[in-house]
Scaffold this active site. Structure first.
Site, PDB file in Angstrom:
ATOM      1  N   LYS A  35      13.400   6.124   6.535  1.00 20.85           N
ATOM      2  CA  LYS A  35      12.637   7.421   5.783  1.00 20.85           C
ATOM      3  C   LYS A  35      11.446   6.976   5.199  1.00 20.85           C
ATOM      4  O   LYS A  35      11.227   5.857   5.032  1.00 20.85           O
ATOM      5  CB  LYS A  35      13.688   7.860   4.740  1.00 20.85           C
ATOM      6  CG  LYS A  35      13.865   7.015   3.932  1.00 20.85           C
ATOM      7  CD  LYS A  35      15.212   7.333   3.097  1.00 20.85           C
ATOM      8  CE  LYS A  35      15.736   6.378   2.065  1.00 20.85           C
ATOM      9  NZ  LYS A  35      17.011   6.809   1.213  1.00 20.85           N
ATOM     10  N   ARG A 129      24.753  13.222  -6.199  1.00 21.09           N
ATOM     11  CA  ARG A 129      23.566  13.499  -5.632  1.00 21.09           C
ATOM     12  C   ARG A 129      24.113  14.459  -4.310  1.00 21.09           C
ATOM     13  O   ARG A 129      24.646  15.401  -4.627  1.00 21.09           O
ATOM     14  CB  ARG A 129      22.799  12.273  -5.251  1.00 21.09           C
ATOM     15  CG  ARG A 129      21.400  12.539  -5.076  1.00 21.09           C
ATOM     16  CD  ARG A 129      20.418  11.246  -4.947  1.00 21.09           C
ATOM     17  NE  ARG A 129      20.776  10.470  -3.792  1.00 21.09           N
ATOM     18  CZ  ARG A 129      20.285   9.578  -3.302  1.00 21.09           C
ATOM     19  NH1 ARG A 129      19.047   9.346  -3.787  1.00 21.09           N
ATOM     20  NH2 ARG A 129      20.450   8.978  -2.262  1.00 21.09           N
ATOM     21  N   TYR A 244     -12.652   1.351 -16.964  1.00 18.16           N
ATOM     22  CA  TYR A 244     -12.127   2.324 -17.786  1.00 18.16           C
ATOM     23  C   TYR A 244     -11.869   2.078 -19.226  1.00 18.16           C
ATOM     24  O   TYR A 244     -10.812   1.422 -19.117  1.00 18.16           O
ATOM     25  CB  TYR A 244     -11.670   3.444 -17.054  1.00 18.16           C
ATOM     26  CG  TYR A 244     -12.215   4.223 -15.969  1.00 18.16           C
ATOM     27  CD1 TYR A 244     -13.249   5.141 -16.386  1.00 18.16           C
ATOM     28  CD2 TYR A 244     -11.625   4.334 -14.750  1.00 18.16           C
ATOM     29  CE1 TYR A 244     -13.813   5.776 -15.119  1.00 18.16           C
ATOM     30  CE2 TYR A 244     -12.271   5.052 -13.822  1.00 18.16           C
ATOM     31  CZ  TYR A 244     -13.415   5.713 -14.119  1.00 18.16           C
ATOM     32  OH  TYR A 244     -13.775   6.678 -13.063  1.00 18.16           O
ATOM     33  N   MET A 292      -9.377   4.699  -9.596  1.00 18.83           N
ATOM     34  CA  MET A 292      -8.796   5.379  -8.257  1.00 18.83           C
ATOM     35  C   MET A 292      -9.023   4.601  -7.171  1.00 18.83           C
ATOM     36  O   MET A 292      -8.195   4.421  -6.291  1.00 18.83           O
ATOM     37  CB  MET A 292      -9.369   6.830  -8.262  1.00 18.83           C
ATOM     38  CG  MET A 292      -8.877   7.523  -6.991  1.00 18.83           C
ATOM     39  SD  MET A 292      -9.788   9.203  -6.791  1.00 18.83           S
ATOM     40  CE  MET A 292      -9.486   9.915  -8.366  1.00 18.83           C
TER      41      MET A 292
HETATM   42  C1  LIG Z   1      17.478   5.395   1.221  1.00 21.21           C
HETATM   43  C2  LIG Z   1      18.998   5.390   1.420  1.00 21.21           C
HETATM   44  C3  LIG Z   1      19.513   4.075   2.018  1.00 21.21           C
HETATM   45  C4  LIG Z   1      18.695   2.625   1.860  1.00 21.21           C
HETATM   46  O1  LIG Z   1      18.685   2.372   0.563  1.00 21.21           O
HETATM   47  P1  LIG Z   1      17.937   1.046   0.011  1.00 21.21           P
HETATM   48  O2  LIG Z   1      18.259   0.947  -1.343  1.00 21.21           O
HETATM   49  O3  LIG Z   1      16.511   1.283   0.216  1.00 21.21           O
HETATM   50  O4  LIG Z   1      18.505  -0.234   0.652  1.00 21.21           O
HETATM   51  C5  LIG Z   1      20.735   3.968   2.475  1.00 21.21           C
HETATM   52  N1  LIG Z   1      21.513   5.119   2.423  1.00 21.21           N
HETATM   53  C6  LIG Z   1      21.050   6.303   1.907  1.00 21.21           C
HETATM   54  C7  LIG Z   1      21.820   7.509   1.799  1.00 21.21           C
HETATM   55  C8  LIG Z   1      19.780   6.414   1.350  1.00 21.21           C
HETATM   56  O5  LIG Z   1      19.203   7.654   0.972  1.00 21.21           O
END
Ligand SMILES: *Cc1c(COP(=O)(O)O)cnc(C)c1O
Length: 343
Positions: A35, A129, A244, A292
């Protein structure tokens, strides 16, 4: 056009990191979360390399991400973690990709639109979640649904002693006896490091594959290396300030190199006073604030000059600990201005 900043990506390190998690997954299959564009490194390039290493099960968040990858050849499998909104149906039905159903509404939607077609289901074991509640998962709403993977997600896996880990694993173990699925999956990168009780049939590492260190006991080879061109080298006198806010004050005469990278490239502002470049293996600290598009580094006593390329310290875990920016944010924040190069 030649970009003044580069992201060099190490395919062998990526594959070696995956094999590390695959070995620790025991007899469970080891998948990969790709992802957020492969945690900022490029989902397509990551997926191709991990598939070549033997990875079969991939996870993205959204249908946009799935569509961008296109249909994957068998035996590769792709799942969309955020499930199935009404608006997702056309693309979900057109792609050989499984939704991870998170709500009773999503389950009903999938049952009506694709009866009998396999899907994945997320059950919430305490993180609050995404996911069905345990009682929803045990109820009749899943009857007639072909569940390829029943999964849950750990809230505290990066803290091995947290009692929540065992509570979640025990609850998921109990559910695995009550909810029929082809496979069961609980562990992310940190969860895999918690041991055999967390493996089930399929693991889902992300961070660790990309060079992050998810918790104690994990090791990772750096995969992403940032380098930037020196646009200017300037002498700075004792008492002069840099950047800055004039936050850095030189105590002695020094040479300062200005590099073409900044927070708009994902080089977090919180790395001000923390980050470093490596010159001949030695850390050379950043001076003053990250701008930046620019940073300043101390190159006193080196031969660094205009047009040279300098590599930023790739130690994600150390940069995260010192800056307070999570390793996930350091990776996924990487911007679009880099010339990306897999080696
Ligand atoms: C992002 C995610 C993972 C991977 O998690 P990491 O901490 O990056 O290894 C696995 N399962 C779900 C549901 C996730 O959202």
């Amino acid at each position: 056009m030649t970009s003044p900043l580069r992201l060099t990506l190490d395919g062998a390190a990526l594959a070696a990191n995956w094999r590390w998690y695959a070995a620790r997954s025991g007899s469970a299959a080891c998948g990969a979360a790709v992802k957020a564009d492969g945690y900022g490194l490029g989902a397509r390039a990551v997926l191709d390399r991990l598939a070549a290493a033997g990875c079969r099960d991939f996870f993205v968040s959204s249908w946009d991400e799935a569509a961008a990858l296109g249909p994957l050849p068998a035996p590769l499998s792709l799942s969309v973690l955020h499930g199935l909104r009404e608006a997702d149906l056309p693309v979900a039905l057109a792609l050989p990709v499984r939704p991870v159903l998170n709500t009773p509404g999503m389950v009903a939607r999938w049952k009506a639109a694709a009866p009998g077609r396999p899907c994945d289901v997320m059950v919430d074991t305490g993180m609050n979640r995404l996911g069905l509640s345990p009682s929803e998962a045990r109820s009749e709403i899943l009857s007639g649904v072909r569940v390829a993977t029943l999964m849950s997600h750990l809230a505290c896996a990066d803290v091995p002693d947290d009692p929540m880990n065992r509570r979640q694993a025990n609850l998921f173990r109990a559910l695995s006896g009550l909810v029929r699925a082809d496979r069961y999956s609980l562990a992310n990168s940190a969860g895999i490091c918690l041991g055999a009780a967390y493996r089930f049939d399929l693991t889902r590492p992300g961070l660790g594959l990309y060079g992050g260190v998810p918790g104690p006991g994990a090791v990772a080879l750096p995969v992403a290396r940032l380098s930037a061109e020196v646009l200017q080298v300037r002498p700075v006198s004792a008492g002069d300030t840099v950047g800055y806010g004039a936050t850095f004050v030189a105590r002695a005469p020094m040479r300062v190199a200005i590099l073409n990278i900044g927070y708009a490239d994902g080089y977090a502002r919180a790395l001000s006073g923390v980050g470093a470049v490596l010159i001949d293996g030695k850390r050379r600290p950043l001076l003053g604030r990250v701008s930046m598009d620019l940073i300043a580094v101390d190159v006193t006593g080196t031969r660094v000059g205009e047009g040279d390329w300098l590599t930023l310290d790739p130690d994600l875990a150390a940069a995260s600990a010192a800056s307070g920016v999570s390793q996930y944010e350091l990776l996924t924040g990487l911007g679009q201005r880099f010339a990306r190069n897999w080696v």
